[in-house]
Design a protein around this motif. Sequence first.
Motif, PDB file in Angstrom:
ATOM      1  N   LYS A 247       0.805  -1.219   0.000  1.00  0.00           N
ATOM      2  CA  LYS A 247       0.000   0.000   0.000  1.00  0.00           C
ATOM      3  C   LYS A 247       0.842   1.274   0.000  1.00  0.00           C
ATOM      4  O   LYS A 247       0.490   2.244  -0.695  1.00  0.00           O
ATOM      5  N   ALA A 248       1.924   1.296   0.766  1.00  0.00           N
ATOM      6  CA  ALA A 248       2.719   2.524   0.871  1.00  0.00           C
ATOM      7  C   ALA A 248       3.698   2.664  -0.293  1.00  0.00           C
ATOM      8  O   ALA A 248       3.647   3.640  -1.046  1.00  0.00           O
ATOM      9  N   VAL A 249       4.587   1.667  -0.446  1.00  0.00           N
ATOM     10  CA  VAL A 249       5.651   1.795  -1.449  1.00  0.00           C
ATOM     11  C   VAL A 249       5.085   1.701  -2.869  1.00  0.00           C
ATOM     12  O   VAL A 249       5.316   2.585  -3.706  1.00  0.00           O
ATOM     13  N   LEU A 250       4.332   0.634  -3.153  1.00  0.00           N
ATOM     14  CA  LEU A 250       3.804   0.449  -4.503  1.00  0.00           C
ATOM     15  C   LEU A 250       2.521   1.236  -4.751  1.00  0.00           C
ATOM     16  O   LEU A 250       2.207   1.564  -5.895  1.00  0.00           O
ATOM     17  N   GLY A 251       1.767   1.515  -3.697  1.00  0.00           N
ATOM     18  CA  GLY A 251       0.499   2.201  -3.881  1.00  0.00           C
ATOM     19  C   GLY A 251       0.617   3.708  -3.887  1.00  0.00           C
ATOM     20  O   GLY A 251       0.182   4.380  -4.830  1.00  0.00           O
ATOM     21  N   LYS A 252       1.231   4.270  -2.852  1.00  0.00           N
ATOM     22  CA  LYS A 252       1.300   5.727  -2.721  1.00  0.00           C
ATOM     23  C   LYS A 252       2.480   6.333  -3.464  1.00  0.00           C
ATOM     24  O   LYS A 252       2.339   7.340  -4.164  1.00  0.00           O
ATOM     25  N   VAL A 253       3.657   5.725  -3.302  1.00  0.00           N
ATOM     26  CA  VAL A 253       4.860   6.324  -3.875  1.00  0.00           C
ATOM     27  C   VAL A 253       4.814   6.335  -5.394  1.00  0.00           C
ATOM     28  O   VAL A 253       5.420   7.202  -6.037  1.00  0.00           O
ATOM     29  N   SER A 254       4.094   5.419  -5.990  1.00  0.00           N
ATOM     30  CA  SER A 254       4.032   5.364  -7.453  1.00  0.00           C
ATOM     31  C   SER A 254       3.090   6.393  -8.060  1.00  0.00           C
ATOM     32  O   SER A 254       3.043   6.522  -9.289  1.00  0.00           O
ATOM     33  N   GLU A 255       2.342   7.123  -7.245  1.00  0.00           N
ATOM     34  CA  GLU A 255       1.429   8.138  -7.774  1.00  0.00           C
ATOM     35  C   GLU A 255       2.221   9.275  -8.420  1.00  0.00           C
ATOM     36  O   GLU A 255       3.149   9.816  -7.812  1.00  0.00           O
ATOM     37  N   PRO A 256       1.881   9.666  -9.654  1.00  0.00           N
ATOM     38  CA  PRO A 256       2.642  10.745 -10.302  1.00  0.00           C
ATOM     39  C   PRO A 256       2.599  12.052  -9.529  1.00  0.00           C
ATOM     40  O   PRO A 256       3.635  12.733  -9.396  1.00  0.00           O
ATOM     41  N   TRP A 257       1.428  12.439  -9.025  1.00  0.00           N
ATOM     42  CA  TRP A 257       1.333  13.726  -8.322  1.00  0.00           C
ATOM     43  C   TRP A 257       2.178  13.735  -7.053  1.00  0.00           C
ATOM     44  O   TRP A 257       2.718  14.783  -6.678  1.00  0.00           O
ATOM     45  N   LEU A 258       2.321  12.587  -6.393  1.00  0.00           N
ATOM     46  CA  LEU A 258       3.156  12.530  -5.199  1.00  0.00           C
ATOM     47  C   LEU A 258       4.631  12.680  -5.554  1.00  0.00           C
ATOM     48  O   LEU A 258       5.400  13.357  -4.840  1.00  0.00           O
ATOM     49  N   LEU A 259       5.043  12.083  -6.655  1.00  0.00           N
ATOM     50  CA  LEU A 259       6.425  12.249  -7.098  1.00  0.00           C
ATOM     51  C   LEU A 259       6.708  13.695  -7.478  1.00  0.00           C
ATOM     52  O   LEU A 259       7.776  14.237  -7.161  1.00  0.00           O
ATOM     53  N   TRP A 260       5.766  14.338  -8.167  1.00  0.00           N
ATOM     54  CA  TRP A 260       5.968  15.745  -8.536  1.00  0.00           C
ATOM     55  C   TRP A 260       6.004  16.636  -7.299  1.00  0.00           C
ATOM     56  O   TRP A 260       6.807  17.577  -7.235  1.00  0.00           O
ATOM     57  N   GLU A 261       5.164  16.364  -6.332  1.00  0.00           N
ATOM     58  CA  GLU A 261       5.209  17.138  -5.091  1.00  0.00           C
ATOM     59  C   GLU A 261       6.531  16.943  -4.365  1.00  0.00           C
ATOM     60  O   GLU A 261       7.081  17.896  -3.790  1.00  0.00           O
ATOM     61  N   SER A 262       7.055  15.732  -4.387  1.00  0.00           N
ATOM     62  CA  SER A 262       8.341  15.472  -3.738  1.00  0.00           C
ATOM     63  C   SER A 262       9.457  16.247  -4.420  1.00  0.00           C
ATOM     64  O   SER A 262      10.325  16.826  -3.749  1.00  0.00           O
ATOM     65  N   VAL A 263       9.434  16.275  -5.740  1.00  0.00           N
ATOM     66  CA  VAL A 263      10.442  17.053  -6.466  1.00  0.00           C
ATOM     67  C   VAL A 263      10.321  18.534  -6.126  1.00  0.00           C
ATOM     68  O   VAL A 263      11.330  19.237  -5.934  1.00  0.00           O
ATOM     69  N   THR A 264       9.109  19.020  -6.017  1.00  0.00           N
ATOM     70  CA  THR A 264       8.902  20.426  -5.660  1.00  0.00           C
ATOM     71  C   THR A 264       9.478  20.748  -4.287  1.00  0.00           C
ATOM     72  O   THR A 264      10.137  21.782  -4.097  1.00  0.00           O
ATOM     73  N   LYS A 265       9.257  19.862  -3.324  1.00  0.00           N
ATOM     74  CA  LYS A 265       9.777  20.094  -1.980  1.00  0.00           C
ATOM     75  C   LYS A 265      11.299  20.025  -1.949  1.00  0.00           C
ATOM     76  O   LYS A 265      11.947  20.802  -1.244  1.00  0.00           O
ATOM     77  N   VAL A 266      11.876  19.109  -2.717  1.00  0.00           N
ATOM     78  CA  VAL A 266      13.332  19.015  -2.760  1.00  0.00           C
ATOM     79  C   VAL A 266      13.931  20.281  -3.356  1.00  0.00           C
ATOM     80  O   VAL A 266      14.925  20.823  -2.841  1.00  0.00           O
ATOM     81  N   VAL A 267      13.346  20.785  -4.433  1.00  0.00           N
ATOM     82  CA  VAL A 267      13.836  22.020  -5.044  1.00  0.00           C
ATOM     83  C   VAL A 267      13.689  23.184  -4.082  1.00  0.00           C
ATOM     84  O   VAL A 267      14.569  24.052  -3.977  1.00  0.00           O
ATOM     85  N   HIS A 268      12.601  23.209  -3.345  1.00  0.00           N
ATOM     86  CA  HIS A 268      12.386  24.292  -2.372  1.00  0.00           C
ATOM     87  C   HIS A 268      13.427  24.251  -1.265  1.00  0.00           C
ATOM     88  O   HIS A 268      13.860  25.302  -0.771  1.00  0.00           O
ATOM     89  N   ILE A 269      13.853  23.051  -0.871  1.00  0.00           N
ATOM     90  CA  ILE A 269      14.860  22.931   0.188  1.00  0.00           C
ATOM     91  C   ILE A 269      16.243  23.295  -0.341  1.00  0.00           C
ATOM     92  O   ILE A 269      17.022  23.973   0.336  1.00  0.00           O
ATOM     93  N   VAL A 270      16.549  22.860  -1.562  1.00  0.00           N
ATOM     94  CA  VAL A 270      17.885  23.078  -2.102  1.00  0.00           C
ATOM     95  C   VAL A 270      18.102  24.535  -2.516  1.00  0.00           C
ATOM     96  O   VAL A 270      19.123  25.146  -2.189  1.00  0.00           O
ATOM     97  N   ARG A 271      17.141  25.111  -3.226  1.00  0.00           N
ATOM     98  CA  ARG A 271      17.292  26.492  -3.718  1.00  0.00           C
ATOM     99  C   ARG A 271      16.097  27.343  -3.295  1.00  0.00           C
ATOM    100  O   ARG A 271      15.251  27.684  -4.107  1.00  0.00           O
ATOM    101  N   PRO A 272      16.005  27.714  -2.011  1.00  0.00           N
ATOM    102  CA  PRO A 272      14.816  28.472  -1.588  1.00  0.00           C
ATOM    103  C   PRO A 272      14.810  29.915  -2.066  1.00  0.00           C
ATOM    104  O   PRO A 272      13.757  30.485  -2.304  1.00  0.00           O
ATOM    105  N   ARG A 273      15.984  30.526  -2.255  1.00  0.00           N
ATOM    106  CA  ARG A 273      16.021  31.945  -2.589  1.00  0.00           C
ATOM    107  C   ARG A 273      15.627  32.205  -4.042  1.00  0.00           C
ATOM    108  O   ARG A 273      15.001  33.213  -4.349  1.00  0.00           O
ATOM    109  N   LEU A 274      16.010  31.294  -4.929  1.00  0.00           N
ATOM    110  CA  LEU A 274      15.729  31.509  -6.343  1.00  0.00           C
ATOM    111  C   LEU A 274      14.275  31.281  -6.712  1.00  0.00           C
ATOM    112  O   LEU A 274      13.871  31.529  -7.841  1.00  0.00           O
ATOM    113  N   LEU A 275      13.480  30.771  -5.760  1.00  0.00           N
ATOM    114  CA  LEU A 275      12.086  30.492  -6.068  1.00  0.00           C
ATOM    115  C   LEU A 275      11.199  31.724  -5.932  1.00  0.00           C
ATOM    116  O   LEU A 275      10.051  31.704  -6.339  1.00  0.00           O
ATOM    117  N   LYS A 276      11.725  32.752  -5.301  1.00  0.00           N
ATOM    118  CA  LYS A 276      10.941  33.962  -5.114  1.00  0.00           C
ATOM    119  C   LYS A 276      11.019  34.807  -6.382  1.00  0.00           C
ATOM    120  O   LYS A 276      12.098  35.097  -6.884  1.00  0.00           O
TER     121      LYS A 276
END
Length: 552
Positions: A247-276
Amino acid sequence: MAQGERPARHIRQPSRITTSAIATSSNDSKQRAVKPPSPRDAATILFIKRVLCSKPTESGPLTEDEISERPLEELLPPLTSSNEIDLQLYAIISVILSQFVQIWYRRITPDSDFVGEVVQIIAHCTRGLEERLRHVDLEVLLLDELPKLFCTHHDAVQIARDAGRARYTSSAESHVRSIYHALRPHNALSPPPVDEATSLVQDENEVDWSQLLVSGIMPLLLPPEDLSNPCLDVLVSEVFSEMIVHKAVLGKVSEPWLLWESVTKVVHIVRPRLLKESSFTPTSRLEQFGLLASADSTRHDDPGARTGTVNTATFAFWSSLQYALVVWTLLRAFVIAILHASSIQPRPKRVSRETEASDKTQIMADELADGPTKNAIAEERPIVSMRMWSCVERLTSLRHRMPWLTGSLSLLQWLSLHGPGQMCRTNGALDRLLSAQVHDRLLNPALLPPILHAIRVAVFPDNVLAPPRVQPTNAEVDEIKHECARRIVGAIPEPVRTYYFGTTEIEIMEKDVENKLDIFGDEYMNKHLIVAAVELIVVRLFPELATPMSTA
């Protein structure tokens, strides 16, 4: 088996995990040992003691004052060789036990030894897992083997989509899935879910694969005395296979929107100043309402302000000086790095569990007859030639956008490996320097506690289970993907993205990135990548399962 019948608790050994933040002097280590915890850690420790340490221990019952005064290391068995990692793991365990286990277990029996038994079993498993992790070449796994899986997945997705573009019917998506599954077949994901019947059959195969995976791992991690307990076997197997893997690994993690949200959060953590988004704010009310021209606009409107030979020469002089300083800084950093690389120890040769003493003679004979084995080749692979660079090239489509740059980098790679000096050969100067940087910045154990804390806060805010995420609508999914593309474009420096995309239009850049994000746009194809990655990691941790899993 009662808790009192168990062997004595393991005494925590000195940490075998080295970090750059740990000093070598004993005085510093003693100061860190008696250093009071931060307010956040103090609240976490109090929560852990309330859930896990409120029961009698092997030395007898403890009062609440004794529990609050004694350190956590004396009350609970060590999970790993790092106290900081143990703190975060015990916090996650406390939340899981309090939210999912103790709620129903206390209604059945007032047994006070159950929590201690669970903690002892988890500690045995985590220590065994950490010991196995030391035999895994994480450098090769993260920089070569996992990127190779992604490159194969990327190529299969591109081929399947190119073959399915000719179909403009409602079955185009199922046709793409069938082509992808034909390119990368797997029993757990068979048959491709093209209709309701095939979806049910594929889900059953997925459940069987999860149970097979967990049933193979459990005998290698659980204590021998607990393997004969059928209730524990069924309980642990069902929890891990159904709730976590299926349910968690194959069910939730495979959702495209969850992967895109994860990428968004990673970018926000790595480069927070350039996002403004940078925007000009008038400093006076007259300029705000357009009744007074600003100084910048006045200066730009002046035709003689930025013309003339003097201004051109001044601009050329300062630009040349700036480029000269950049070149000098890069050369100085390169020379210092080369000089520092001579003092770095060579990359350690990892000996896998497959090469036991009884098999070394056979392996040496095979090497003499057929050359080095695949494991030996993987261990001796230089970092410059690892597949991480091919993975980056596929993600950025650099070969199609800038073939001249890809060709130049390929030439430099070949010269560094086979040219004069072979600077990037295995255990060469640059290879050791890159390996040291990878271990310091990517494989540093000091990065694990903050990651575990962030996971705990995201999944269990305020030490309770977060409400289930509502499945977003199609419009919300499109908005999530657009936001991910916007963050990625905003994190790229303006000169770089202008040359890369060949335009100054932000909308065109974001649309281009959205098309690239479609590589994760299908849940079924994402499952193929996740299953392959899970199997690879499990086989590296448990080489005993390599033959059964490869033939499954």
